[in-house]
Enzyme design. Structure first.
Site, PDB file in Angstrom:
ATOM      1  N   ARG A 160       0.850  -1.195   0.000  1.00  0.00           N
ATOM      2  CA  ARG A 160       0.000   0.000   0.000  1.00  0.00           C
ATOM      3  C   ARG A 160       0.881   1.238   0.000  1.00  0.00           C
ATOM      4  O   ARG A 160       0.598   2.214  -0.677  1.00  0.00           O
ATOM      5  CB  ARG A 160      -0.926  -0.012   1.207  1.00  0.00           C
ATOM      6  CG  ARG A 160      -2.220  -0.773   1.010  1.00  0.00           C
ATOM      7  CD  ARG A 160      -2.035  -2.191   0.489  1.00  0.00           C
ATOM      8  NE  ARG A 160      -3.266  -2.922   0.359  1.00  0.00           N
ATOM      9  CZ  ARG A 160      -3.776  -3.725   1.305  1.00  0.00           C
ATOM     10  NH1 ARG A 160      -3.099  -3.942   2.435  1.00  0.00           N
ATOM     11  NH2 ARG A 160      -4.907  -4.349   1.092  1.00  0.00           N
ATOM     12  N   ASP A 189       0.040  -6.915  -3.342  1.00  0.00           N
ATOM     13  CA  ASP A 189      -1.375  -6.642  -3.078  1.00  0.00           C
ATOM     14  C   ASP A 189      -1.957  -5.934  -4.291  1.00  0.00           C
ATOM     15  O   ASP A 189      -1.267  -5.733  -5.301  1.00  0.00           O
ATOM     16  CB  ASP A 189      -1.556  -5.812  -1.784  1.00  0.00           C
ATOM     17  CG  ASP A 189      -2.828  -6.218  -1.053  1.00  0.00           C
ATOM     18  OD1 ASP A 189      -3.897  -6.156  -1.682  1.00  0.00           O
ATOM     19  OD2 ASP A 189      -2.764  -6.603   0.123  1.00  0.00           O
ATOM     20  N   HIS A 256      -6.396 -10.229  -3.624  1.00  0.00           N
ATOM     21  CA  HIS A 256      -5.378  -9.177  -3.497  1.00  0.00           C
ATOM     22  C   HIS A 256      -4.355  -9.304  -4.629  1.00  0.00           C
ATOM     23  O   HIS A 256      -3.154  -9.153  -4.434  1.00  0.00           O
ATOM     24  CB  HIS A 256      -4.712  -9.231  -2.119  1.00  0.00           C
ATOM     25  CG  HIS A 256      -5.648  -8.841  -1.011  1.00  0.00           C
ATOM     26  ND1 HIS A 256      -5.981  -7.543  -0.751  1.00  0.00           N
ATOM     27  CD2 HIS A 256      -6.353  -9.594  -0.131  1.00  0.00           C
ATOM     28  CE1 HIS A 256      -6.852  -7.494   0.260  1.00  0.00           C
ATOM     29  NE2 HIS A 256      -7.100  -8.728   0.644  1.00  0.00           N
ATOM     30  N   GLU A 323      -9.686 -12.481   2.216  1.00  0.00           N
ATOM     31  CA  GLU A 323     -10.623 -11.594   1.524  1.00  0.00           C
ATOM     32  C   GLU A 323     -10.761 -11.900   0.028  1.00  0.00           C
ATOM     33  O   GLU A 323     -10.853 -10.980  -0.783  1.00  0.00           O
ATOM     34  CB  GLU A 323     -10.191 -10.135   1.724  1.00  0.00           C
ATOM     35  CG  GLU A 323     -10.208  -9.729   3.189  1.00  0.00           C
ATOM     36  CD  GLU A 323      -9.773  -8.298   3.434  1.00  0.00           C
ATOM     37  OE1 GLU A 323     -10.416  -7.624   4.236  1.00  0.00           O
ATOM     38  OE2 GLU A 323      -8.772  -7.852   2.827  1.00  0.00           O
ATOM     39  N   TRP A 389      -6.664 -13.590  12.020  1.00  0.00           N
ATOM     40  CA  TRP A 389      -6.799 -12.119  11.994  1.00  0.00           C
ATOM     41  C   TRP A 389      -8.211 -11.658  12.265  1.00  0.00           C
ATOM     42  O   TRP A 389      -8.423 -10.560  12.770  1.00  0.00           O
ATOM     43  CB  TRP A 389      -6.293 -11.555  10.661  1.00  0.00           C
ATOM     44  CG  TRP A 389      -7.163 -11.775   9.463  1.00  0.00           C
ATOM     45  CD1 TRP A 389      -7.226 -12.896   8.690  1.00  0.00           C
ATOM     46  CD2 TRP A 389      -8.091 -10.844   8.874  1.00  0.00           C
ATOM     47  NE1 TRP A 389      -8.129 -12.736   7.669  1.00  0.00           N
ATOM     48  CE2 TRP A 389      -8.682 -11.478   7.755  1.00  0.00           C
ATOM     49  CE3 TRP A 389      -8.486  -9.541   9.182  1.00  0.00           C
ATOM     50  CZ2 TRP A 389      -9.631 -10.863   6.951  1.00  0.00           C
ATOM     51  CZ3 TRP A 389      -9.431  -8.917   8.379  1.00  0.00           C
ATOM     52  CH2 TRP A 389      -9.996  -9.573   7.269  1.00  0.00           C
TER      53      TRP A 389
END
Ligand code: ACM
Length: 760
Positions: A160, A189, A256, A323, A389
């Site tokens: 990021r 990512d 990702h 995710e 997580w």
């Protein structure tokens, strides 16, 4: 005097431990005070015969030189002449990272069976001498120490935002001072692929760069990005080995993956008859683009991993798995056809197939797969490590089925959260995770048996970097929470919060000596300024986690522009001062100034002005502190704007509206760069009355009477903070809450309120 032996089991010894051990973080497992002390000064010699002992001895010399200005020789033999000696020696019988540190008059002996044990002994001894002292006395004592958990980690997100190789080395260095030993390096990512892969150069020439997000109308001058060359990585890995830090690389899959797919579209999931055409994302949030399941894609990932394995000797290789929303896989005829070929009916189960394929590849090369807790599905390889997580449920479930696990639960070990409610916090998530929250995190799950608990390898804090645009911000968010994490992960001694604070205060000058930023939020000053008749009232406070510790802390202040010292006035009750006064204040722990100096020039504006973080958010669905700039990657001298991106709206409580006061607001257009999926539809943009929208001022409630309407046109298409023209509000009886919210024509740009002043 007979020395008391204090062990982890003897909690009543804690205060004796605190007095004797100086400032060691993490607290050693056992400390037995002795009598007398060891004089350390420039006549002291470090004695280390060979190999690992010499390395540890030299490291100690290097640390003391930098933080204390104390220069010591490292010799192979004990010198015959005067002077005290510090002896490093390898000895059998210690655990992998264990050491013994015996401090006696004239001689310190550090013994361990491994290089890591000697190194940790050196780090502990370094911390027994307060920073800045060149000629001191370390109390006699015997420390016998070893870690509670094998995995004591931090995760650095270099996708990021990109950090320089020099920063990564420096982070490894300060991690090792806390006996943290795993750097989980998040290298890929949606927003950037950061690792050079020789076979696939476009991963970094294309995937390493993105157009930074900006408000409409402000063009990007250059792409944002960067990547680590393989030579740089080899250098970092070799350096980490000298600090006994293992680097666990992460290549995130199957989600990702947007940066990789932008570089090589054939890897992506086609939902029509062509591969997806993507760019490297400049948005934050959960993206929907996944790798496809074609054999060629697995060959690609295996080839990438083979280069990764060449670079990183770690047994653990992280392959993400988090995710991975299955919208694309569900919508893709190609993926569905492949699922039928494989005989997998359920799209969710395709991820399990993915994990198993990659796990097999790694296992055949002697490595263990690590993944986020989404990998916990039927068929998970028995040697896979589950990183929990989404709370600790993943860890519990993994341990129960016999898989190893690492605790990295949000929010408590997510260091992208702000550390306090103070206005001095930099950009980040609004949710607060204090140092004390981390310190009190309990890694032992009462619902697991002792055997199951053994599968918990340890814990780590995660530095997701969406809102950490530069390196100093990463350090601020990491420290001192990483110090608290280290104590939980290493130390089997009982938790002692006040004692930890004292040791943390002793670490601060060491951080400063090495140029490492550490947040002072724990010691920071919570200031409230209000009108008091014709004068100004000032209330100062420390945060409850500091005052609750019962230490000798106090705020000292001056009203004459001078820096506060220990002889400055001690704050005991709210102050009333004349407009025009400057106040400087700082927190002291005993004689040490432990906070930065807070200062403010007090006038009618300061009494009436509230920054967004001093106002109340109307809601906190996705509360963020954002840099008030038009283009990501730029920096502002203005404070970050506190905003719920789902509802940019603030409440100013108890405003005196009797005089029909003036209102001034400072606002900034902010890029709306969030991938929110269907949730975006729930954002109300309001009823804009003009092309750029307005700031609405409402009485009592956010659907209350409209008191004022401040057009945003003067701030439209402009970078940074703009003060809107003042208006006067209609007279109301008494005090009222005032709601401030934006009515904007579209989602992008989003508007942020930097500050508002009513009645100044
Ligand atoms: C995660 O925070 N997506 C692991």
């Amino acid at each position: 005097m007979r020395a008391a032996v204090c062990t982890a089991a003897l909690a009543f010894c804690a205060s004796a431990v605190a007095a004797e051990q100086g400032g060691i973080i993490p607290l050693p497992a056992s400390v037995a005070p002795g009598s007398g002390g060891f004089e350390v000064n420039s006549a002291t010699t470090i004695v280390a015969a060979a190999g690992d002992a010499v390395k540890a001895g030299r490291y100690l010399a290097q640390l003391w030189k930098r933080s204390n200005g104390l220069v010591l020789r490292v010799e192979a033999h004990t010198p015959g002449a005067r002077g005290s000696v510090i002896i490093f020696r390898k000895a059998p019988g210690f655990g992998l990272e264990a050491y013994r540190l015996e401090v006696a008059p004239n001689q310190v002996t550090i013994s361990a069976s491994t290089a890591a044990g000697l190194f940790y002994g050196a780090v502990s001894l370094w911390q027994l001498l307060p920073a800045g002292i060149k000629d001191g006395r370390i109390p006699a004592q015997t420390i016998i120490d070893e870690p509670r958990f094998a995995w004591r980690g931090l995760m650095l997100d270099s996708s990021r935002h990109f950090q320089s190789p020099a920063f990564v080395r420096s982070m490894i260095d300060w991690m090792s001072w806390h006996k943290l030993n795993v750097l989980h390096w998040h290298l890929t990512d949606d927003q950037g692929w950061r690792l050079q892969i020789r076979r696939y150069p476009r991963l970094t020439t294309v995937g390493g760069w993105r157009i930074p997000a900006g408000i409409p109308g402000v063009p990007a001058e250059k792409p944002y990005g960067g990547f680590y060359t393989q030579d740089q990585v080899r250098d970092i890995v070799a350096f980490a080995a000298t600090r006994h830090v293992q680097i666990v690389p992460e290549i995130d899959m199957p989600g990702h993956a947007q940066a990789a797919v932008a570089a090589y579209p054939a890897l992506g999931t086609a939902t029509g008859d062509r591969p997806p055409k993507l760019v490297v994302s400049s948005k934050w949030g959960v993206h929907t683009h996944l790798f496809n399941l074609e054999p060629n894609t697995f060959r690609f990932l295996e080839n990438v991993l083979d280069e990764v394995l060449q670079l990183f000797p770690s047994r653990y290789i992280h392959v993400g798995g988090d995710e991975a929303v299955k919208d694309e896989w569900n919508a893709s005829p190609g993926v569905q056809a492949r699922a039928r070929e494989l005989g997998i009916a359920n799209t969710e189960a395709l991820q399990s197939y993915f994990t198993q394929e990659i796990g097999r590849h790694l296992a055949a090369r002697g490595r263990r797969l690590v993944g986020w807790d989404e990998i916990l599905q039927p068929g998970l390889p028995s040697d896979a490590v589950v990183m929990s997580w989404r709370g600790v449920d993943g860890a519990r479930a993994a341990a129960r089925i016999g898989n190893d696990t690492v605790l990295a639960p949000q929010p408590i070990l997510y260091f992208d959260r702000r550390q306090s409610s103070l206005a001095s916090e930099p950009t980040g998530r609004m949710e607060i995770v204090t140092v004390e929250d981390v310190y009190r995190f309990e890694p032992v799950d009462p619902l697991l048996s002792k055997d199951q608990q053994r599968h918990v390898l340890g814990l780590q804090g995660n530095l997701w970097s969406e809102h950490m645009p530069n390196e100093a911000r990463v350090e601020w968010m990491a420290l001192p929470r990483a110090a608290a994490l280290a104590e939980v992960a290493w130390s089997s001694a009982p938790r002692n919060w006040p004692d930890f604070i004292s040791r943390l205060a002793a670490m601060q000058p060491r951080y400063r000596a090495f140029g490492v930023t550490s947040a002072d939020s724990l010691f920071g000053i919570d200031a409230h300024i209000a009108r008091a008749g014709e004068a100004i009232g000032v209330t100062l406070a420390n945060l409850p986690e500091l005052t609750g510790a019962g230490l000798d802390t106090r705020i000292r202040y001056t009203l004459d522009g001078r820096e506060p010292t220990t002889s400055a006035a001690s704050y005991t009750e709210p102050l009333t001062v004349a407009a025009g006064t400057s106040i400087h204040a700082a927190t002291f722990l005993g004689k040490e100034q432990v906070s930065r100096t807070w200062s403010e020039h007090l006038d009618a504006h300061s009494a009436a002005r509230r920054s967004s973080s001093e106002l109340e958010l109307c809601s906190n669905r996705v509360g963020l502190l954002l840099e008030p700039v038009a283009r990501e990657g730029e920096f502002s001298s203005d404070a970050p704007i506190a905003v719920d991106i789902m509802n940019p709206c603030w409440i100013y409580r108890g405003v005196d509206l009797q005089q029909g006061p003036g209102i001034v607001a400072a606002v900034a257009a902010l890029p709306f760069n969030y991938e929110l999926g269907a949730d975006a539809a729930s954002i109300q943009v309001g009823d804009a009355r003009s092309p750029d929208g307005e700031l609405e001022v409402r009485l009592d409630r956010c659907d209350g009477t409209l008191l004022g309407l401040l057009p945003l046109a003067p701030a439209a298409n402009r970078a940074g903070v703009t003060q809107l023209p003042a208006q006067r509000l209609p007279v109301q009886s008494g005090r009222h809450d005032v709601c401030l919210k934006f009515a904007r024509p579209r989602l992008d740009p989003m508007w942020g309120l930097e500050w508002v002043e009513i009645g100044g």
